[in-house]
Design an enzyme around this catalytic site. Sequence first.
Site, PDB file in Angstrom:
ATOM      1  N   ASP A 188      58.413  11.371  68.245  1.00 24.08           N
ATOM      2  CA  ASP A 188      58.060  12.349  67.226  1.00 24.08           C
ATOM      3  C   ASP A 188      56.630  12.043  66.778  1.00 24.08           C
ATOM      4  OD1 ASP A 188      58.375  14.274  65.098  1.00 24.08           O
ATOM      5  OD2 ASP A 188      58.720  12.584  63.742  1.00 24.08           O
ATOM      6  N   ASP A 190      54.885  13.439  63.336  1.00 19.32           N
ATOM      7  CA  ASP A 190      54.687  13.290  61.888  1.00 19.32           C
ATOM      8  C   ASP A 190      55.562  12.182  61.321  1.00 19.32           C
ATOM      9  OD1 ASP A 190      53.806  16.602  60.712  1.00 19.32           O
ATOM     10  OD2 ASP A 190      53.468  15.676  62.650  1.00 19.32           O
ATOM     11  N   ARG A 233      57.673  27.286  55.390  1.00 16.25           N
ATOM     12  CA  ARG A 233      56.440  26.526  55.182  1.00 16.25           C
ATOM     13  C   ARG A 233      55.244  27.211  55.832  1.00 16.25           C
ATOM     14  NH1 ARG A 233      58.589  20.742  57.184  1.00 16.25           N
ATOM     15  NH2 ARG A 233      59.629  22.149  58.634  1.00 16.25           N
ATOM     16  N   SER A 276      57.021  17.248  69.178  1.00 17.52           N
ATOM     17  CA  SER A 276      56.898  17.415  67.735  1.00 17.52           C
ATOM     18  C   SER A 276      57.308  18.801  67.274  1.00 17.52           C
ATOM     19  CB  SER A 276      55.437  17.158  67.313  1.00 17.52           C
ATOM     20  OG  SER A 276      55.238  17.468  65.957  1.00 17.52           O
ATOM     21  N   GLY A 277      57.912  18.836  66.092  1.00 14.04           N
ATOM     22  CA  GLY A 277      58.169  20.104  65.424  1.00 14.04           C
ATOM     23  C   GLY A 277      56.956  20.594  64.667  1.00 14.04           C
ATOM     24  N   LYS A 321      63.820  19.956  70.936  1.00 15.37           N
ATOM     25  CA  LYS A 321      63.295  18.625  71.269  1.00 15.37           C
ATOM     26  C   LYS A 321      64.177  17.962  72.325  1.00 15.37           C
ATOM     27  CE  LYS A 321      60.726  17.006  67.215  1.00 15.37           C
ATOM     28  NZ  LYS A 321      60.569  15.880  66.290  1.00 15.37           N
ATOM     29  N   ASP A 344      61.859   9.886  63.016  1.00 10.84           N
ATOM     30  CA  ASP A 344      62.179   9.515  61.636  1.00 10.84           C
ATOM     31  C   ASP A 344      63.009  10.545  60.902  1.00 10.84           C
ATOM     32  OD1 ASP A 344      60.098  10.913  59.289  1.00 10.84           O
ATOM     33  OD2 ASP A 344      59.787  11.323  61.412  1.00 10.84           O
TER      34      ASP A 344
END
Length: 412
Positions: A188, A190, A233, A276-277, A321, A344
């Site tokens: 990941d 972030d 977001r 990554s998202g 993912k 995380d």
Amino acid sequence: MPKNTSYSLPKDSKAWQQAVDSIAALLPEDTNLQDFDALQSLPVFALIVVLPTHVSTLDIHQYVQSWVDEQPNWHLVTVAEDTDASFVSITVSDTEPTADGAQRLPFTHAQVFRYLLVPVNDTLMHPGKKTAAAHIIDDQLTTRLRRDLTEEYNNTRSADSTGNINVVDCHILSVGHMLRTHKLACFDMDSTLIEQEVIVELAKTAGIGDEVEAITEAAMRGEIDFDESFAQRVALLKGTPIDVLDDICSRLTVSVGARTTISALKGLGYHTVLVSGGFTYFARYIAEQLGIDEVHANALDIDEGEVTGHVQWPIVNGDKKAAIVKHTAERLGIEMSQVVCIGDGANDLPMMAIADLGVAYHAKPIVQARADAAINVTGLEGTLYALGYPALSDTQSNTGSNTESDIKPDAG
């Protein structure tokens, strides 16, 4: 100019296999010591204790040994390094910049203690008893070890000092994880490869930081659907100028140990992936900084120099993912039993679940509870220790070892 130091790790080490060979007589008859799946099903555990060198310590080996001495049902083997292993050398800058422009160490120096724990009781030596046996070790040994180390550490600190109460990482893993040769590492971005959440940094710049951070935290805790939170977001970012993106890139800082970890894994022959998202604009920048082999993330929709606030589907969510990891492994001809995934947040759990080893990095409680291993006291280099490698060692202390190559960082 920062100086560089070379550290070494064993490559193609047989240390764990040699430890397993030494307890063959304790295993069920006709157990094939080369059948890692069969060994994985048995309650034979790797116990890995990772202790930062700055922590005032008990005698870890004596502590573990004394517990085993009190437990007639368990046998302990200390994993010694394979003296015939070749080593790769990783050149690491002695310091690296922090977000506020200061300097820090590139990784957390630590002691790593590696053991095999195997039941000598026929009742416990059964696949159906594996979960119960792991709970015994956790409840009676590692929980007590954490408590006693924390108490001793706190007793040596000044009364007004504060900080993270995590002083030790204890990984209880099936021995099969240690015996397999892993080839693919998926990270990941972030709060894993980097210290920030990029969308939060975007929001702060746009003046909507509190709103976006609240949505992000709820999503990472698994309280709201990731796709919904992502769309919410991104919509809030409408009108953000494109020149803000470069400014944010310049402020991003890689996590402690990230450069060391990626350099080490590549030196050990791993294919590395950033999945990554977040957004490709930032993910590609970080991948280039670290020398990561490939990137998968969401496109950030921009029109006439501004973020549109529209989402480009499909979103790279948790399920996506996992699909990316599986497809990447298939494309490279790598078995899923040779894959490790590190993250995380709750959206990292699907890819961690399909990997042979899922590692939580300074993660939310829901992620730590479901991961195979959880890193809390080191930087990202703790991934290497969860994979069974010994502590990074200054090559000057390995004079005369078989050093295969010198791996330099892919970024300055």
